[in-house]
Design an enzyme around this catalytic site. Structure first.
Site, PDB file in Angstrom:
ATOM      1  N   LYS A  76     -19.412  45.710   7.590  1.00 13.80           N
ATOM      2  CA  LYS A  76     -19.910  45.510   8.958  1.00 13.80           C
ATOM      3  C   LYS A  76     -21.119  46.389   9.290  1.00 13.80           C
ATOM      4  CE  LYS A  76     -15.413  44.018  10.630  1.00 13.80           C
ATOM      5  NZ  LYS A  76     -14.359  44.141  11.630  1.00 13.80           N
ATOM      6  N   ASP A 110     -15.217  41.533  17.787  1.00 14.21           N
ATOM      7  CA  ASP A 110     -13.932  42.232  17.651  1.00 14.21           C
ATOM      8  C   ASP A 110     -13.466  42.803  18.992  1.00 14.21           C
ATOM      9  OD1 ASP A 110     -13.480  41.784  14.942  1.00 14.21           O
ATOM     10  OD2 ASP A 110     -14.503  43.618  14.311  1.00 14.21           O
TER      11      ASP A 110
END
Ligand code: NAP
Length: 264
Positions: A76, A110
């Site tokens: 990420k 997220d």
């Protein structure tokens, strides 16, 4: 287990998740289910990309015509570096989990996905265990949504580093589940079967126990919470995945077929 392609051998497709490892990911099953439900053409596949090769792999997948990429552990941060435009939240979270590939545009679903899954619960006191990448996105989101956040991490210095950039977050010296409306296990302890020492007898009987990890059996963390309301990582997986699909398709995406695909 998914069919996993090393990135150099990946076939052209419309969407993919990249990670290392990525064989355990439920995203292909879940995202293909919703593409089918929506009557959208194209496929979502799993591609293995080592962290050091994220930039080269994204260039390659872009040249193959991929539209959307989800990014999972440990990629990420490298994905954020590759993107030319990054949303404000992804920038603060220091992590990109969703890329619109052709525009090199990075997003992070997220945190918003996590918030979506707890919106039905009353109470504004949240205790977060862990201070890694996912904890960062969650603490930022909780704090922005007006929750009182308490944070514990095994390595206390990391909790202080995170709390220093998010006003109002209180660092706990010991892990505790008392005085919270929701307790979130954002550690990877469950991955290795390690057990966090928590005194659930001291917790509110209605406190929600949320383990970000997903597995076929309840984790030790959720089992210890007894009869309290519980959520596991599949809830967040669905919500972050649906928000990613909405980002790529520009249309509303139903959660129900995704929930069914992951066994919820
Ligand atoms: P990460 O950045 O590697 O952080 C790991 C965290 O776990 C750190 O705070 C670490 O503490 C702590 N930890 C590791 N082993 C521990 C142990 N035995 N006891 C106590 N603390 C321990 O990982 P991450 O990306 O944030 O992921 C954390 C969890 O969330 C994983 O289980 C992952 O599968 C899950 N996750 C789920 C979703 C979803 O969609 N459901 C999305 C993202 C992540 P130290 O700082 O002391 O090392």
């Amino acid at each position: 287990m998914n069919q996993v392609y090393p990135w150099r051998d990946a076939p052209a497709a419309r969407f993919a998740v990249i990670g290392d490892p990525v064989s355990h990911s439920l995203s292909p099953k879940m995202q293909n289910a919703v593409l089918q439900e929506l009557g959208e053409p194209g496929e979502y596949i799993a591609i293995q990309v080592p962290e050091a090769e994220v930039g080269k792999a994204l260039d390659h997948l872009s040249s193959l015509g991929f539209e959307g990429i989800n990014v999972t552990v440990p990629n990420k941060s490298a994905a954020r570096q590759w993107c030319e435009r990054v949303s404000e939240f992804a920038s603060a979270a220091e992590a990109v989990n969703t890329i619109a590939l052709q525009g090199r545009e990075g997003n992070n679903t997220d945190g918003p996905g996590f918030l979506e899954t707890i919106s039905q619960f009353p109470g504004r006191r949240a205790t977060v265990l862990g201070a890694g990448g996912s904890a960062r996105a969650i603490v930022l989101s909780l704090s922005a949504a007006g929750y009182e956040v308490r944070l514990w991490n095994r390595t206390e210095a990391r909790a202080h580093e995170l709390a220093a950039v998010i006003p109002g977050v209180v660092v706990l010296a010991e892990p505790t589940v008392a005085d919270a409306d929701i307790v979130i296990n954002a550690t990877s302890a469950s991955l290795t079967g390690a057990v966090l020492e928590l005194d659930w007898a001291a917790a509110d009987p209605e406190a929600v126990a949320y383990d970000l990890m997903y597995s076929s059996e309840p984790t030790a963390f959720l089992a210890a919470a007894g009869s309290r309301p519980k959520l596991d990582g599949r809830a967040m997986l669905v919500a972050q995945g649906a928000l990613a699909m909405e980002f790529w398709l520009g249309r509303p995406v139903p959660r129900e077929p995704m929930r069914r695909a992951v066994g919820l």
